[in-house]
Design a protein around this motif. Structure first.
Motif, PDB file in Angstrom:
ATOM      1  N   VAL A  80     -43.312 -45.628   7.174  1.00 11.74           N
ATOM      2  CA  VAL A  80     -41.943 -45.266   6.795  1.00 11.74           C
ATOM      3  C   VAL A  80     -41.593 -43.873   7.309  1.00 11.74           C
ATOM      4  O   VAL A  80     -40.505 -43.635   7.843  1.00 11.74           O
ATOM      5  N   VAL A  81     -42.532 -42.932   7.137  1.00  9.84           N
ATOM      6  CA  VAL A  81     -42.301 -41.569   7.609  1.00  9.84           C
ATOM      7  C   VAL A  81     -42.109 -41.538   9.120  1.00  9.84           C
ATOM      8  O   VAL A  81     -41.199 -40.882   9.643  1.00  9.84           O
ATOM      9  N   VAL A  82     -42.961 -42.276   9.854  1.00 11.08           N
ATOM     10  CA  VAL A  82     -42.849 -42.321  11.313  1.00 11.08           C
ATOM     11  C   VAL A  82     -41.512 -42.918  11.739  1.00 11.08           C
ATOM     12  O   VAL A  82     -40.888 -42.464  12.706  1.00 11.08           O
ATOM     13  N   ALA A  83     -41.046 -43.925  10.999  1.00  8.43           N
ATOM     14  CA  ALA A  83     -39.764 -44.542  11.326  1.00  8.43           C
ATOM     15  C   ALA A  83     -38.596 -43.595  11.067  1.00  8.43           C
ATOM     16  O   ALA A  83     -37.580 -43.636  11.770  1.00  8.43           O
ATOM     17  N   LEU A  84     -38.735 -42.733  10.041  1.00  4.40           N
ATOM     18  CA  LEU A  84     -37.645 -41.819   9.689  1.00  4.40           C
ATOM     19  C   LEU A  84     -37.625 -40.560  10.543  1.00  4.40           C
ATOM     20  O   LEU A  84     -36.584 -39.903  10.642  1.00  4.40           O
ATOM     21  N   VAL A  85     -38.756 -40.223  11.151  1.00  2.00           N
ATOM     22  CA  VAL A  85     -38.819 -38.992  11.947  1.00  2.00           C
ATOM     23  C   VAL A  85     -37.802 -38.972  13.087  1.00  2.00           C
ATOM     24  O   VAL A  85     -37.075 -37.982  13.255  1.00  2.00           O
ATOM     25  N   PRO A  86     -37.699 -40.037  13.920  1.00  2.00           N
ATOM     26  CA  PRO A  86     -36.701 -39.990  15.008  1.00  2.00           C
ATOM     27  C   PRO A  86     -35.277 -39.801  14.489  1.00  2.00           C
ATOM     28  O   PRO A  86     -34.497 -39.034  15.062  1.00  2.00           O
ATOM     29  N   LEU A  87     -34.932 -40.519  13.392  1.00  2.00           N
ATOM     30  CA  LEU A  87     -33.592 -40.361  12.818  1.00  2.00           C
ATOM     31  C   LEU A  87     -33.370 -38.935  12.354  1.00  2.00           C
ATOM     32  O   LEU A  87     -32.307 -38.351  12.608  1.00  2.00           O
ATOM     33  N   GLY A  88     -34.360 -38.368  11.674  1.00  2.00           N
ATOM     34  CA  GLY A  88     -34.221 -36.992  11.207  1.00  2.00           C
ATOM     35  C   GLY A  88     -34.072 -36.005  12.349  1.00  2.00           C
ATOM     36  O   GLY A  88     -33.258 -35.071  12.280  1.00  2.00           O
ATOM     37  N   LEU A  89     -34.828 -36.197  13.429  1.00  2.00           N
ATOM     38  CA  LEU A  89     -34.732 -35.296  14.579  1.00  2.00           C
ATOM     39  C   LEU A  89     -33.375 -35.399  15.258  1.00  2.00           C
ATOM     40  O   LEU A  89     -32.785 -34.388  15.653  1.00  2.00           O
ATOM     41  N   VAL A  90     -32.870 -36.637  15.399  1.00  2.00           N
ATOM     42  CA  VAL A  90     -31.549 -36.819  16.020  1.00  2.00           C
ATOM     43  C   VAL A  90     -30.471 -36.136  15.186  1.00  2.00           C
ATOM     44  O   VAL A  90     -29.613 -35.406  15.710  1.00  2.00           O
ATOM     45  N   LEU A  91     -30.511 -36.370  13.875  1.00  2.00           N
ATOM     46  CA  LEU A  91     -29.509 -35.752  13.002  1.00  2.00           C
ATOM     47  C   LEU A  91     -29.599 -34.227  13.055  1.00  2.00           C
ATOM     48  O   LEU A  91     -28.572 -33.544  13.140  1.00  2.00           O
ATOM     49  N   TYR A  92     -30.805 -33.717  12.996  1.00  2.00           N
ATOM     50  CA  TYR A  92     -30.965 -32.259  13.033  1.00  2.00           C
ATOM     51  C   TYR A  92     -30.462 -31.691  14.363  1.00  2.00           C
ATOM     52  O   TYR A  92     -29.750 -30.681  14.384  1.00  2.00           O
ATOM     53  N   PHE A  93     -30.817 -32.348  15.460  1.00  2.00           N
ATOM     54  CA  PHE A  93     -30.443 -31.834  16.781  1.00  2.00           C
ATOM     55  C   PHE A  93     -28.929 -31.832  16.954  1.00  2.00           C
ATOM     56  O   PHE A  93     -28.341 -30.867  17.466  1.00  2.00           O
ATOM     57  N   VAL A  94     -28.275 -32.926  16.533  1.00  2.00           N
ATOM     58  CA  VAL A  94     -26.822 -33.025  16.689  1.00  2.00           C
ATOM     59  C   VAL A  94     -26.102 -32.088  15.725  1.00  2.00           C
ATOM     60  O   VAL A  94     -25.197 -31.343  16.121  1.00  2.00           O
ATOM     61  N   LEU A  95     -26.503 -32.123  14.458  1.00  2.00           N
ATOM     62  CA  LEU A  95     -25.797 -31.319  13.461  1.00  2.00           C
ATOM     63  C   LEU A  95     -25.996 -29.826  13.688  1.00  2.00           C
ATOM     64  O   LEU A  95     -25.070 -29.031  13.470  1.00  2.00           O
ATOM     65  N   SER A  96     -27.172 -29.427  14.127  1.00  2.00           N
ATOM     66  CA  SER A  96     -27.420 -28.000  14.353  1.00  2.00           C
ATOM     67  C   SER A  96     -26.541 -27.449  15.471  1.00  2.00           C
ATOM     68  O   SER A  96     -26.200 -26.259  15.479  1.00  2.00           O
ATOM     69  N   ARG A  97     -26.170 -28.282  16.423  1.00  2.00           N
ATOM     70  CA  ARG A  97     -25.311 -27.836  17.518  1.00  2.00           C
ATOM     71  C   ARG A  97     -23.844 -28.161  17.262  1.00  2.00           C
ATOM     72  O   ARG A  97     -22.960 -27.458  17.753  1.00  2.00           O
ATOM     73  N   GLY A  98     -23.583 -29.241  16.520  1.00  2.00           N
ATOM     74  CA  GLY A  98     -22.206 -29.683  16.350  1.00  2.00           C
ATOM     75  C   GLY A  98     -21.464 -29.024  15.213  1.00  2.00           C
ATOM     76  O   GLY A  98     -20.275 -28.704  15.348  1.00  2.00           O
TER      77      GLY A  98
END
Length: 283
Positions: free
Chosen positions: A23-41
């Motif tokens: 579950v953690v491995v599955a959530l990591v990509p989503l968390g990274l995408v959200l962090y990357f987009v939100l931190s810049r957007g």
């Protein structure tokens, strides 16, 4: 405790840990995408971004007001086309599940669900752009509707199949026709899931770019005409991200943040509507 029991407990614990890790491995990509987009957007989001038109090339500032309105229009057109077609088709599949046409329709819906969006865009281009010799919002809405229909059909078909048969039999016993039983008893019973399926389909097509490049194209000016090219958030993000201007890159990140927020809102709304309708049916 015997050695056998200890081994069983250890095996059970190991499986639990493996499931949690998955579950953690599955959530990591989503968390990274959200962090990357939100931190810049998020830092790029301003009032001007929501209320202003795009500035001329190379000039800083401006916003994507026309693109957000255009995306709303395109999704509205897609919903108007896809929802009635998808639900009525699903009703036929549910009422005549063993007919040859139903088998063909289910098979076609499953295949269409896996067709790349760019192929759908080319199809819509040949069908709705070339004959009229112009890009248009109608063509873009039709392309998105083609992608929505199979999702709605399969979701509604599955949900109608879960409605207890005694509801249908009770309606028929009271003298209702088959059509009346379907549209006044069966469909309302499955309504929470159907609404959820529609919202999921809208969220699915909200982030599509390829079909719109071939149909509605883009428009840097304010336009709400359905027979003309229209701006959309996804195409605007694509255009700005490929530009050499730093300010456009900043606005592309802001647009991506708005897009993610819209998809997230659709998902939350789907859950809220489902729970509300379920409470209404129980009461």
């Amino acid at each position: 405790m015997s050695a056998h029991d200890r081994r069983r407990r250890l095996l059970s614990r190991a499986i639990e840990i493996a499931c949690a890790a998955s579950v953690v491995v599955a959530l990591v990509p989503l968390g990274l995408v959200l962090y990357f987009v939100l931190s810049r957007g998020v830092p790029a989001l301003t009032l001007e971004f929501f209320t202003s038109m795009p500035k001329p090339v190379g000039e800083p500032g401006g916003g994507m007001a026309n693109a957000m309105v255009g995306s709303f229009i395109l999704l509205g057109l897609a919903g108007v086309i896809a929802v009635p077609v998808g639900i009525v088709c699903a009703v036929y599949l549910s009422e005549y599940p063993k007919s040859r046409l139903s088998f063909t329709a289910r098979f076609a819906a499953d295949i269409l669900n896996g067709v790349p969006s760019i192929v759908v865009g080319i199809f819509a281009y040949a069908l709705a752009v070339l004959p009229f010799k112009r890009f248009s919002a109608l063509a873009g809405g039709a392309a998105l509707a083609v992608m929505m229909v199979p999702i709605i059909v399969r979701t509604t078909d599955e949900l109608l199949g879960l409605v207890p048969s005694n509801l249908r039999e009770g309606a028929l016993a009271l003298g209702a026709t088959r059509a009346r039983a379907v549209f006044t008893v069966i469909l309302p019973a499955a309504l929470p899931g159907i609404v959820t399926g529609v919202l999921v389909a809208l969220a699915r097509v909200a982030g599509e770019t390829a079909p719109l490049l071939f149909t509605s194209l883009n428009n840097r000016f304010w336009s709400t005409r359905l027979d003309q090219p229209i701006a959309s958030l996804t195409v605007q993000i694509y255009t700005y991200a490929n530009s050499p201007y730093e300010d456009w890159h900043r606005q592309a990140w802001a647009g991506a943040t708005v897009l993610i927020a819209a998809v997230l809102s659709c998902s939350i709304l789907a859950r809220m509507v489902t729970r509300r309708l379920e409470r209404m049916h129980r009461s």
